[in-house]
Scaffold this motif. Structure first.
Motif, PDB file in Angstrom:
ATOM      1  N   VAL A 363       0.888  -1.167   0.000  1.00 47.26           N
ATOM      2  CA  VAL A 363       0.000   0.000   0.000  1.00 47.26           C
ATOM      3  C   VAL A 363       0.924   1.214   0.000  1.00 47.26           C
ATOM      4  O   VAL A 363       1.579   1.508   1.000  1.00 47.26           O
ATOM      5  N   ILE A 365       1.854   4.939   0.034  1.00 47.49           N
ATOM      6  CA  ILE A 365       1.377   6.271   0.441  1.00 47.49           C
ATOM      7  C   ILE A 365       2.582   7.202   0.367  1.00 47.49           C
ATOM      8  O   ILE A 365       3.259   7.492   1.361  1.00 47.49           O
ATOM      9  N   SER A 380      -0.119  -1.059 -10.483  1.00 48.98           N
ATOM     10  CA  SER A 380      -1.491  -1.108  -9.992  1.00 48.98           C
ATOM     11  C   SER A 380      -2.051  -2.529  -9.986  1.00 48.98           C
ATOM     12  O   SER A 380      -3.066  -2.803  -9.347  1.00 48.98           O
ATOM     13  N   ILE A 384      -1.457  -1.080  -4.167  1.00 51.74           N
ATOM     14  CA  ILE A 384      -2.558  -0.130  -4.002  1.00 51.74           C
ATOM     15  C   ILE A 384      -1.953   1.241  -3.709  1.00 51.74           C
ATOM     16  O   ILE A 384      -1.117   1.376  -2.805  1.00 51.74           O
ATOM     17  N   VAL A 386      -2.492   5.128  -2.535  1.00 56.66           N
ATOM     18  CA  VAL A 386      -3.417   5.972  -1.776  1.00 56.66           C
ATOM     19  C   VAL A 386      -2.787   7.350  -1.607  1.00 56.66           C
ATOM     20  O   VAL A 386      -1.679   7.458  -1.062  1.00 56.66           O
ATOM     21  N   GLU A 390      -5.776  11.556   1.400  1.00 54.39           N
ATOM     22  CA  GLU A 390      -6.882  10.637   1.650  1.00 54.39           C
ATOM     23  C   GLU A 390      -6.549   9.677   2.791  1.00 54.39           C
ATOM     24  O   GLU A 390      -7.393   9.393   3.657  1.00 54.39           O
ATOM     25  N   ALA A 391      -5.312   9.202   2.813  1.00 55.49           N
ATOM     26  CA  ALA A 391      -4.906   8.223   3.827  1.00 55.49           C
ATOM     27  C   ALA A 391      -5.035   8.779   5.241  1.00 55.49           C
ATOM     28  O   ALA A 391      -5.295   8.022   6.186  1.00 55.49           O
ATOM     29  N   TYR A 396     -10.479   6.203   6.756  1.00 53.62           N
ATOM     30  CA  TYR A 396     -10.489   5.999   5.298  1.00 53.62           C
ATOM     31  C   TYR A 396      -9.664   4.787   4.886  1.00 53.62           C
ATOM     32  O   TYR A 396     -10.145   3.918   4.148  1.00 53.62           O
ATOM     33  N   LEU A 397      -8.430   4.715   5.343  1.00 52.00           N
ATOM     34  CA  LEU A 397      -7.516   3.677   4.877  1.00 52.00           C
ATOM     35  C   LEU A 397      -7.984   2.278   5.297  1.00 52.00           C
ATOM     36  O   LEU A 397      -7.980   1.338   4.493  1.00 52.00           O
ATOM     37  N   LEU A 400     -10.956   1.166   3.289  1.00 59.37           N
ATOM     38  CA  LEU A 400     -10.549   0.807   1.940  1.00 59.37           C
ATOM     39  C   LEU A 400      -9.971  -0.614   1.902  1.00 59.37           C
ATOM     40  O   LEU A 400     -10.356  -1.440   1.065  1.00 59.37           O
TER      41      LEU A 400
END
Length: 469
Positions: A363, A365, A380, A384, A386, A390-391, A396-397, A400
């Motif tokens: 993931v 970030i 991709s 993932i 992010v 947003e994270a 949120y994370l 998701l």
């Protein structure tokens, strides 16, 4: 008169001689039969198997001026066809102070390089976190092995002894190791060994005709550690760099148009693809272990820590490589579904590549990150992404990641197992491994450079050609 026993001895010897002669001609005939060519009765593939299996697999060094002093010039002899190479490389014969000498290697008088055909003679690179920036070591070994007999390797590159025949000029300076081990001033020194080596390198290159030819644009410099080449980078910025990211470089010195991003060497163990734990066998949802309080872009780690630290299926703790930290991380990643790769002091870290070889879905970030081989790999499909903004939103994370179904996770996991070999550094190199992938990335960059150079100089070159006639 010859006695009967003597006649028998004579006949026996004559028979032995005839058998020997017959066997000799049979062997000669067989050899010719095998070597006739494409029309041979023996398929070429079978012939190759016979020839290969009849030769010892023990690596053996050839004589060349780069490896053994006072011998013949370099000849591109290798375990593969030199014509298959996509990149012809000329390497400066810098003294060992710049490369293997930094590992404590001392050769014979006038010997520049270790004998890479004898694995026991190759100096070992220091372990721990030093390894993550060891790119210079693996690439140099690979070049040397291209002129060494019976070292099976990928055929991306071949070392040549004439710079005019080369696609790129390789600078064998172990800059990351120099920074890690020799950047501090010792005793009464006014300058560190690392600074002195950089100054010597700049002076050397600026005096070379190879550098002057294109202003250094066809030179390759390895500066994978973000703090390596701090002095020289400003004076050698026209060259192509092999970097971890662009976090500590100005755009005028390093950018994606001319430079190559190479993966860190992972420090955790590689999981066998056939034994990789599945979705159900990974009880931890999210894994992160490392330095939490960072400067610059790493503030996000602290924010995420406070958002996630109390979640029961999340492992988010401080950790380091010492005191069994690597072993702990290896176990933790292999038992987790998702592994966080969060920006720290720089956009990248070896944590991403630890996750890849652990088959733990990364993931990412890190908004400013540049990824190795992204022009041919679609991250991709196994990662993932992010955005940092947003994270950091509460909940949120986790929402998701908990929303990723087993079927989708398994698809990414399968892709991870397929692409993981692209991030393995090894000697000898293999087709599709990290060393091979880096050379191919360099080839793609150098092709663009030659195109731009030829286009820019088309009129000058045309006049020079006509005047020469």
């Amino acid at each position: 008169m010859t006695s009967i026993p003597e006649k028998r001895v004579f006949s026996s010897r004559l028979l032995s001689f005839l058998i020997f002669i017959s066997m000799f001609f049979i062997l000669i005939s067989s050899s010719l039969l095998f070597r006739i060519g494409d029309n041979s009765l023996v398929p070429k593939s079978i012939y190759n198997l016979i020839v290969v299996n009849s030769v010892s697999n023990e690596p053996k060094s050839i004589s060349c001026k780069e490896i053994c002093p006072d011998s013949m010039p370099i000849k591109p002899v290798a375990s593969c066809d030199p014509n298959q190479a996509i990149l012809k490389v000329f390497m400066y014969d810098l003294p060992p102070d710049f490369h293997f000498g930094l590992l404590g290697w001392i050769g014979k008088q006038n010997q520049i390089w270790p004998n890479v055909g004898n694995f026991s003679e190759i100096p070992k690179y220091p372990g721990g976190l030093n390894l993550q920036h060891s790119i210079e070591y693996w690439l140099t070994l690979d070049l040397l092995s291209s002129i060494t007999q019976n070292v099976p390797r990928s055929c991306s590159t071949i070392l040549v002894d004439n710079s005019s025949q080369a696609d790129i000029i390789f600078i064998p300076f172990f800059s990351s190791l120099s920074y890690n081990r020799h950047s501090k001033i010792q005793g009464n020194e006014q300058n560190s060994t690392n600074d002195i080596l950089q100054e010597r390198l700049v002076e050397y290159l600026k005096g070379r005709n190879e550098w002057k030819r294109f202003g250094g644009k066809d030179h390759l410099i390895m500066a994978h550690h973000p703090n390596s080449m701090l002095i020289a980078r400003w004076k050698l910025g026209s060259a192509m760099f092999v970097l971890a990211d662009f976090g500590r470089y100005s755009n005028e010195i390093a950018n994606i148009d001319k430079d190559v991003i190479a993966p860190y060497k992972h420090v955790v163990r590689t999981i066998d693809a056939k034994k990789s734990p599945s979705f159900e066998e990974r009880p931890t949802l999210v894994y992160f272990q490392g330095a939490i309080y960072r400067k610059d872009g790493g503030v996000i780690r602290q924010e995420l820590y406070y958002l996630m630290k109390d979640e029961k299926d999340v492992h988010f703790t401080f950790g380091s490589a010492i005191g069994g930290g690597v072993r702990t991380a290896s176990t933790g990643m292999s038992s987790s579904k998702f592994c966080l790769n969060i920006a720290g002091d720089t956009p990248s870290s070896n944590r991403l590549f630890d996750a890849i070889v652990s088959h733990c879905v990364p993931v990412i970030i890190s908004d400013e990150i540049e990824l190795p081989f992204e022009d041919i790999l679609d991250y991709s499909k196994f990662s993932i992404f992010v955005p940092a903004s947003e994270a950091c939103k509460k909940g949120y994370l986790l929402k998701l990641l908990r929303g990723v179904k087993e079927e989708k996770w398994t698809e990414m996991w399968e892709n991870l197992k397929q692409i993981a070999p692209h991030f393995e550094y090894e000697y000898p190199s293999k087709h599709g491994d990290a060393v091979d992938m880096i050379w191919k990335a360099v080839s793609r960059k150098i092709s663009s450079l030659h195109y731009k150079t030829h286009r820019k100089n088309r009129y000058n070159r045309s006049r020079q050609f006509l005047n020469a006639r």
